[in-house]
Design an enzyme around this catalytic site. Sequence first.
Site: not given
Ligand code: FPP
Length: 245
Positions: A25-28, A42, A73-74, A76, A193, A199
């Site tokens: 979690d946390g890419n965004g 991502h 996630n669908w 989004r 996590r 969560r």
């Molecule tokens: C959560 O970050 C992450 C995801 C919804 C997807 C996970 C995907 C990857 C790690 C990259 C691609 C995967 C592979 C297997 C190549 P978030 O977008 O919910 O972050 P946020 O909570 O900060 O918005």
Amino acid sequence: MKSDAMQATELDMTALPAHVAVIMDGNGRWAQKKLLNRVKGHEKGADTVRMVVRTCREIGISFLTLYAFSTENWQRPRAEVSALMGLLKKFLISERQEMVANNICFGVIGQRERLPVEVQAEIQRTRDATRTNTGMHLNLALSYGSRSEIVRAVQNIAQQVQNGELSVDAIDEDVLARHLYTAGVPDPELLIRTSGEMRISNFLLWQIAYSEIAVTDTLWPDFTKAELIQILKDYQHRDRRFGRI
Ligand code: FPP
């Protein structure tokens, strides 16, 4: 300076969890903090996936399950979903040979049939190429939701009862577990996590009944090998009682 291998040897290799599950979690937020598009987060997150897979294989973890895309996630924006599917496809193509070379058996848990056909095709190719591998089982949770997994299991069991193949009295925890996507996979001893949220987010609800949970504030793209190893060391100092004293 200590090499990565030396750092890893400080772990007790006889007391590793057999199965590690991760909510990535946390890419965004990582991208937002840098004023970048979420997709950049991502992309950087996919590099962390590669590092974690490599490290777990090196250390000798037997099962690694990564939550890569939930049923929720669908919902989004279409562009983000499509970027995630593209990254997934790229990952499957670019990592396939490394999985073969490193004896990794690849699998998916979740609604594979909902994924774009080209992603399904790469999944199938990767599964075929790694089917007989025994070094580590890497499972990606894709279009995965734990409640729907349990509903699906109950439907399958009910069907068997209706067909006269199973009696109601024979339904126990093992029967239910055998109808989950994770059939044959031991429950995770450790759930990690990232990004600080406390969560479970509909991940492996049945399977984590007794898992140790490690939450780190680090955002997934910033998660490092050193932190993963530290979490494993901390896990080794936990007192797992399974309800006993
Ligand atoms: C959560 O970050 C992450 C995801 C919804 C997807 C996970 C995907 C990857 C790690 C990259 C691609 C995967 C592979 C297997 C190549 P978030 O977008 O919910 O972050 P946020 O909570 O900060 O918005």
